[in-house]
Motif scaffolding. Structure first.
Motif, PDB file in Angstrom:
ATOM      1  N   GLN A 243       0.823  -1.205   0.000  1.00 29.75           N
ATOM      2  CA  GLN A 243       0.000   0.000   0.000  1.00 29.75           C
ATOM      3  C   GLN A 243       0.860   1.258   0.000  1.00 29.75           C
ATOM      4  N   LEU A 244       1.962   1.212   0.771  1.00 29.20           N
ATOM      5  CA  LEU A 244       2.871   2.356   0.824  1.00 29.20           C
ATOM      6  C   LEU A 244       3.519   2.602  -0.537  1.00 29.20           C
ATOM      7  N   ILE A 245       3.897   1.527  -1.216  1.00 29.25           N
ATOM      8  CA  ILE A 245       4.498   1.659  -2.554  1.00 29.25           C
ATOM      9  C   ILE A 245       3.483   2.217  -3.541  1.00 29.25           C
ATOM     10  N   LEU A 246       2.250   1.737  -3.463  1.00 25.34           N
ATOM     11  CA  LEU A 246       1.192   2.254  -4.337  1.00 25.34           C
ATOM     12  C   LEU A 246       0.938   3.732  -4.081  1.00 25.34           C
ATOM     13  N   PHE A 247       0.932   4.093  -2.795  1.00 28.89           N
ATOM     14  CA  PHE A 247       0.732   5.498  -2.434  1.00 28.89           C
ATOM     15  C   PHE A 247       1.860   6.362  -2.987  1.00 28.89           C
ATOM     16  N   GLY A 248       3.108   5.868  -2.834  1.00 25.62           N
ATOM     17  CA  GLY A 248       4.256   6.604  -3.359  1.00 25.62           C
ATOM     18  C   GLY A 248       4.208   6.748  -4.866  1.00 25.62           C
ATOM     19  N   TRP A 249       3.747   5.701  -5.557  1.00 27.77           N
ATOM     20  CA  TRP A 249       3.646   5.739  -7.018  1.00 27.77           C
ATOM     21  C   TRP A 249       2.616   6.768  -7.472  1.00 27.77           C
ATOM     22  N   GLU A 250       1.466   6.777  -6.822  1.00 26.65           N
ATOM     23  CA  GLU A 250       0.429   7.756  -7.172  1.00 26.65           C
ATOM     24  C   GLU A 250       0.893   9.179  -6.881  1.00 26.65           C
ATOM     25  N   GLN A 251       1.624   9.349  -5.781  1.00 27.87           N
ATOM     26  CA  GLN A 251       2.169  10.667  -5.453  1.00 27.87           C
ATOM     27  C   GLN A 251       3.185  11.106  -6.505  1.00 27.87           C
ATOM     28  N   ALA A 252       4.021  10.166  -6.952  1.00 32.76           N
ATOM     29  CA  ALA A 252       5.031  10.486  -7.964  1.00 32.76           C
ATOM     30  C   ALA A 252       4.376  10.916  -9.268  1.00 32.76           C
ATOM     31  N   LEU A 253       3.320  10.217  -9.672  1.00 33.82           N
ATOM     32  CA  LEU A 253       2.602  10.583 -10.896  1.00 33.82           C
ATOM     33  C   LEU A 253       1.947  11.948 -10.744  1.00 33.82           C
ATOM     34  N   SER A 254       1.455  12.244  -9.551  1.00 33.51           N
ATOM     35  CA  SER A 254       0.806  13.537  -9.302  1.00 33.51           C
ATOM     36  C   SER A 254       1.816  14.686  -9.323  1.00 33.51           C
ATOM     37  N   CYS A 255       3.082  14.372  -9.054  1.00 34.87           N
ATOM     38  CA  CYS A 255       4.135  15.399  -8.989  1.00 34.87           C
ATOM     39  C   CYS A 255       4.854  15.591 -10.323  1.00 34.87           C
ATOM     40  N   LEU A 256       4.284  15.119 -11.408  1.00 33.36           N
ATOM     41  CA  LEU A 256       4.964  15.162 -12.708  1.00 33.36           C
ATOM     42  C   LEU A 256       5.384  16.582 -13.092  1.00 33.36           C
ATOM     43  N   PHE A 257       4.470  17.543 -12.955  1.00 29.80           N
ATOM     44  CA  PHE A 257       4.778  18.923 -13.330  1.00 29.80           C
ATOM     45  C   PHE A 257       5.909  19.497 -12.458  1.00 29.80           C
ATOM     46  N   PRO A 258       5.820  19.383 -11.118  1.00 32.64           N
ATOM     47  CA  PRO A 258       6.933  19.868 -10.291  1.00 32.64           C
ATOM     48  C   PRO A 258       8.264  19.196 -10.616  1.00 32.64           C
ATOM     49  N   VAL A 259       8.240  17.897 -10.912  1.00 34.32           N
ATOM     50  CA  VAL A 259       9.480  17.187 -11.240  1.00 34.32           C
ATOM     51  C   VAL A 259      10.113  17.761 -12.504  1.00 34.32           C
ATOM     52  N   VAL A 260       9.294  18.049 -13.513  1.00 33.50           N
ATOM     53  CA  VAL A 260       9.805  18.638 -14.752  1.00 33.50           C
ATOM     54  C   VAL A 260      10.431  20.002 -14.470  1.00 33.50           C
ATOM     55  N   ILE A 261       9.808  20.795 -13.607  1.00 35.85           N
ATOM     56  CA  ILE A 261      10.358  22.111 -13.271  1.00 35.85           C
ATOM     57  C   ILE A 261      11.717  21.971 -12.581  1.00 35.85           C
ATOM     58  N   PHE A 262      11.822  21.052 -11.607  1.00 33.96           N
ATOM     59  CA  PHE A 262      13.097  20.866 -10.908  1.00 33.96           C
ATOM     60  C   PHE A 262      14.176  20.333 -11.846  1.00 33.96           C
ATOM     61  N   ALA A 263      13.793  19.395 -12.704  1.00 33.60           N
ATOM     62  CA  ALA A 263      14.760  18.851 -13.672  1.00 33.60           C
ATOM     63  C   ALA A 263      15.233  19.949 -14.620  1.00 33.60           C
ATOM     64  N   SER A 264      14.315  20.818 -15.030  1.00 38.84           N
ATOM     65  CA  SER A 264      14.669  21.920 -15.932  1.00 38.84           C
ATOM     66  C   SER A 264      15.604  22.909 -15.240  1.00 38.84           C
ATOM     67  N   LEU A 265      15.347  23.191 -13.956  1.00 35.03           N
ATOM     68  CA  LEU A 265      16.224  24.079 -13.196  1.00 35.03           C
ATOM     69  C   LEU A 265      17.639  23.515 -13.126  1.00 35.03           C
ATOM     70  N   ALA A 266      17.746  22.207 -12.900  1.00 40.31           N
ATOM     71  CA  ALA A 266      19.064  21.580 -12.789  1.00 40.31           C
ATOM     72  C   ALA A 266      19.792  21.573 -14.136  1.00 40.31           C
ATOM     73  N   LEU A 267      19.081  21.168 -15.195  1.00 38.36           N
ATOM     74  CA  LEU A 267      19.712  21.042 -16.512  1.00 38.36           C
ATOM     75  C   LEU A 267      20.124  22.391 -17.085  1.00 38.36           C
ATOM     76  N   THR A 268      19.250  23.398 -16.928  1.00 36.87           N
ATOM     77  CA  THR A 268      19.568  24.711 -17.496  1.00 36.87           C
ATOM     78  C   THR A 268      20.693  25.411 -16.743  1.00 36.87           C
ATOM     79  N   GLN A 269      21.005  24.922 -15.559  1.00 32.98           N
ATOM     80  CA  GLN A 269      22.103  25.523 -14.805  1.00 32.98           C
ATOM     81  C   GLN A 269      23.464  25.007 -15.277  1.00 32.98           C
ATOM     82  N   VAL A 270      23.485  23.772 -15.785  1.00 34.63           N
ATOM     83  CA  VAL A 270      24.775  23.164 -16.160  1.00 34.63           C
ATOM     84  C   VAL A 270      24.993  23.086 -17.665  1.00 34.63           C
TER      85      VAL A 270
END
Length: 274
Positions: free
Chosen positions: A6-33
Motif C-alpha cells: 500500500q505504501l508503494i502504491l501510495f508513493g507511485w500515485e504521489q510520484a505521478l501527481s508530482c509530474l509537473f513539479p518534477v519537470v520544473i526541478f529537472a529543468s532548473l538543474a539542466l539549465t544551470q549546467v
C-alpha cells in the motif's frame, strides 16, 4: 507485507501527481549546467513550462477544468512574486527577456505546479472531504492568509494566529483517500503540515539550482530557514482551500445536472406510458 504494498502504491500515485513539479526541478538543474543557445535561462524555463502545460492537457493528464484552476494559481503566484521581489524578500538575479519588474514569468508556474499536484492527487487518490466547514468560513480564512503575505510588511505578522485559526476551523475535518481499493483518512490540518514540509524541502532544492535567491544566499547557497515552513504551510492551505472549494462547486453542479437529466428521463417515460 500488505502495508508495504500500500505504501508503494501510495508513493507511485504521489510520484505521478508530482509530474509537473518534477519537470520544473529537472529543468532548473539542466539549465544551470548546460549551455543554452539564443535565449537566457529564465526564458528557456518559461518555454519548457508552457510546453509541459500544453502537453499535459493535450495528453489528457490534466482536464480543461484543472487547467483553469492552474491558471488561477499562476496569476495568484505571479502577483505575490511581483510584490515580494519589490519588497526585497527574494530576487531573480539572472537576465531574461521574460522578466517583468524583476520577476521572470516562469515563476508563476512554480505556484501552478502546486495546484497541478493537488488536482492530480485529488483525482488519482479519489479524495473526499468529511466535515468541511461552511463556504464563508473557508473563503474568509483563505483570503486572510493570502492578504497577510502582503500586509505583514506594513503591519503585524499574524501568521501564527491564522495557523491557530486553521486548526480551530478544521478541527473536525478529515480528508479520505483511496489506495489499492482501500480507503484511508487523515486530519486535514495534518495533511497541510505534511505538504508544507515537503514543499520546504523542494524550496531548498529550487534555491540550490538558482530558481530564486534569498538575501542570505547572495554570497553562497545556504539552507532555507526552517521558519519558511510556516509560509509554505499557509500557502498550501490557500491552495488546498481554493482547489477543494472549486471541486465541491463542480461536484454540486454535476449532481444537479444528473438530477435534472434523471428528471427529464422520468418525464419522457411517463409521457410514453400515458
Amino acid at each position: 507485507m500488505n502495508a508495504l504494498k500500500q505504501l508503494i502504491l501510495f508513493g507511485w500515485e504521489q510520484a505521478l501527481s508530482c509530474l509537473f513539479p518534477v519537470v520544473i526541478f529537472a529543468s532548473l538543474a539542466l539549465t544551470q549546467v548546460l549551455p543554452l543557445p539564443l535565449l537566457a535561462r529564465y526564458d528557456w524555463l518559461l518555454i519548457i513550462c508552457l510546453l509541459m502545460q500544453w502537453w499535459m492537457v493535450r495528453s489528457g493528464l490534466e482536464t480543461r477544468d484543472e487547467l483553469k484552476v492552474i491558471t488561477l494559481f499562476h496569476i495568484i503566484g505571479l502577483a505575490l512574486e511581483l510584490f515580494k521581489v519589490y519588497m526585497g524578500s527574494w530576487s531573480y538575479p539572472e537576465e531574461g527577456y521574460s522578466k517583468i519588474f524583476g520577476v521572470p514569468l516562469y515563476s508563476g508556474f512554480m505556484y501552478a505546479s502546486v495546484a497541478s499536484y493537488l488536482c492530480q492527487a485529488w483525482r488519482r487518490l479519489k479524495v473526499n472531504l468529511v466535515g468541511w466547514p461552511p463556504f464563508r468560513a473557508v473563503l474568509s480564512l483563505a483570503s486572510a492568509i493570502y492578504l497577510n503575505f502582503f500586509t505583514h510588511h506594513f503591519w503585524i505578522d499574524v501568521r501564527w494566529w491564522l495557523s491557530a485559526l486553521v486548526i480551530i476551523v478544521f478541527w473536525q475535518s478529515w480528508v479520505t483517500y483511496e489506495i489499492g481499493g482501500r480507503r484511508y483518512r487523515m486530519p486535514i490540518a495534518f495533511s497541510f503540515v505534511l505538504i508544507g514540509f515537503f514543499i520546504w524541502i523542494a524550496e531548498n532544492i529550487a534555491t540550490f539550482f538558482g530558481a530564486w535567491e534569498y538575501p542570505n544566499q547572495t554570497e553562497a547557497w545556504s539552507l532555507v530557514h526552517l521558519g519558511k515552513v510556516s509560509s509554505w504551510l499557509l500557502l498550501v492551505i490557500v491552495s488546498f482551500l481554493i482547489v477543494a472549494t472549486l471541486k465541491q462547486v463542480k461536484g454540486r453542479s454535476a449532481v444537479r445536472e444528473n438530477l435534472l437529466l434523471q428528471g427529464n428521463i422520468i418525464k419522457k417515460i411517463k409521457r410514453l406510458t400515458l
